[in-house]
Design an enzyme around this catalytic site. Structure first.
Site, PDB file in Angstrom:
ATOM      1  N   ASN A 153      15.557 -24.084 -61.670  1.00 20.15           N
ATOM      2  CA  ASN A 153      16.105 -24.925 -60.528  1.00 20.15           C
ATOM      3  C   ASN A 153      17.422 -25.968 -60.707  1.00 20.15           C
ATOM      4  OD1 ASN A 153      14.812 -27.167 -61.858  1.00 20.15           O
ATOM      5  ND2 ASN A 153      12.897 -26.969 -60.559  1.00 20.15           N
ATOM      6  N   ARG A 291      14.184 -38.536 -63.586  1.00 23.24           N
ATOM      7  CA  ARG A 291      12.637 -39.218 -63.432  1.00 23.24           C
ATOM      8  C   ARG A 291      12.764 -40.669 -62.956  1.00 23.24           C
ATOM      9  NH1 ARG A 291      11.769 -34.534 -63.290  1.00 23.24           N
ATOM     10  NH2 ARG A 291      10.309 -33.268 -64.362  1.00 23.24           N
ATOM     11  N   GLN A 320       3.850 -40.349 -59.271  1.00 24.60           N
ATOM     12  CA  GLN A 320       3.994 -39.317 -58.270  1.00 24.60           C
ATOM     13  C   GLN A 320       2.611 -38.473 -57.757  1.00 24.60           C
ATOM     14  OE1 GLN A 320       8.621 -37.923 -58.547  1.00 24.60           O
ATOM     15  NE2 GLN A 320       7.014 -36.405 -58.841  1.00 24.60           N
ATOM     16  N   HIS A 339       9.470 -35.956 -54.070  1.00 22.66           N
ATOM     17  CA  HIS A 339      10.309 -35.106 -55.069  1.00 22.66           C
ATOM     18  C   HIS A 339      10.474 -33.663 -54.658  1.00 22.66           C
ATOM     19  CE1 HIS A 339      10.154 -34.185 -59.584  1.00 22.66           C
ATOM     20  NE2 HIS A 339      11.394 -33.529 -58.959  1.00 22.66           N
TER      21      HIS A 339
END
Length: 385
Positions: A153, A291, A320, A339
């Site tokens: 990705n 991050r 998260q 995210h």
């Protein structure tokens, strides 16, 4: 025959005493090939959106599109979004699972304690990029293999970073909010909207995503800087027109925009603190899709409130999912999202295919593509050392 047995016995003893492979690693590697496995996947729920796109495979309901394939081979496949606390669904399966699949978008935090409980665990797979939700040192010591779908990705994230730079630079969000609230106040947008052309953009980290971002920024005629532990190939550096900055603290005050593209490691955790922020020019824009834990959370919120950071955008938080009272939700001049940058439909199809490929190889006892390993035979990948 006796000679063959002695040779085999000697080979086993040599393997057990190897400096790279502990006895626990040896045992786990023996179990890694053959037999029926219990695989657990931890993903976010698709809910009402799950049925709207047949390629939405990254959610619980989509299950990476591998359920039928796994179950046809006799493997057990459990999928859940419930991953936190002693009574969660994941915790129930930890003692007897063989493979755990998670994503950076809804990470299953794999602590040393969980690894100790997981007596049958062989393989930890990240459907995507970034395995910092795993205690990598504990995984290495236990002889586990940790792997991710490297490159799956990077385009998705790099495109998203470029979008966020433009959103901050053009002061887009106040205009959008005016549009939906019925207001019309051009001055409230224009007083801090700028062109991207001619600005200095610095990326902290120039790996796969960092390089793609720099390539995409070149047509905007920006001044491009990068800081990394490795200098990129001179020909590529020339093509992109980026300048290497060996000293991070010397690069920071030169930048109008700073983009975080470095892995989260023991060395980088919280490294962007109030002292680093103070080295940035007043009015800097910061984009972070790497991050959330790279940043000192409160220092970022304070700098946005004071105006030292004129805009902060990203889709990564710590932890998260982010709690409702996370300070970044309420700081001024932010453009934060959950995210999502690396989990486009295109990205999902790539990392789902990568997970299936690695599972096939694992069941056959074959190696993965070398670049996918994060922990192999007790050794961490170089970027995590």
């Amino acid at each position: 025959m006796i000679a063959m047995k002695r040779a085999a016995s000697s080979a086993v003893r040599s393997l057990l005493t190897s400096s790279l492979i502990s006895s626990s690693t040896f045992t786990r590697n023996i179990h890694a090939s053959g037999g029926k496995k219990k695989i657990v996947g931890v993903f976010y729920k698709g809910n009402e959106y799950a049925s709207l796109n047949p390629n939405f495979v990254g959610c619980v309901e989509g299950a990476l599109g591998i359920r039928e394939w796994l179950e046809s081979q006799g493997h057990q496949y459990i999928v859940t979004d419930d991953k936190e606390g002693p009574g969660c669904e994941l915790e129930k399966h930890i003692p007897d699972l063989h493979v755990l699949i998670s994503t950076p978008f809804h990470p299953a935090y794999v602590t040393a304690e969980r690894i100790k409980k997981a007596k049958n665990l062989e393989l930890l797979l990240t459907a995507g990029i970034g395995s910092d939700h795993i205690d990598l040192n504990a995984a290495a010591a236990a002889g586990l293999t940790v792997a991710e779908v490297t490159g799956s990705n990077v385009v998705s994230v790099a495109e998203d970073e470029l979008m966020r730079i433009l959103i901050l630079m053009r002061n887009f969000l106040p205009g959008y909010k005016q549009a939906i609230s019925g207001e019309w106040n051009v001055a409230g947008i224009a007083y801090r909207a700028y062109d991207l052309e001619g600005k200095t953009i610095g990326t902290i980290g120039a790996g796969r995503i960092g390089k793609l971002l720099l390539q995409r920024l070149k047509p905007f005629n920006c001044n491009l800087l990068y800081h990394d532990r490795l200098k990129m190939d001179p020909e590529l550096e020339k093509q992109i027109g980026a300048k290497f900055e060996e000293d991070l603290d010397a690069m920071l005050p030169k930048c109008d925009v700073i983009v975080m593209n470095t892995p989260l490691t023991d060395q980088t955790r919280g490294f962007f603190d109030k002292n680093r922020i103070a080295k940035c020019k007043k009015g800097v824009l910061i984009v972070n899709n790497a991050r959330g834990a790279l940043m000192d959370t409160q220092a970022v919120a304070d700098a946005c409130s004071s105006g030292h950071i004129a805009g902060y955008s990203g889709d990564v938080w710590f932890p998260q999912p982010a709690p409702k009272d996370h300070p970044w939700r309420h700081m001024p001049n932010h453009a934060m999202t959950p995210h999502v940058s690396g989990t486009t439909i295109d990205g999902q199809l790539r990392y789902a295919a990568g997970v299936k490929d690695m599972l096939e190889r694992h069941f056959k006892g074959e190696d993965f593509p070398e670049q996918n390993y994060i922990v192999k035979e007790g050794q961490l990948a170089s970027q995590y050392r």
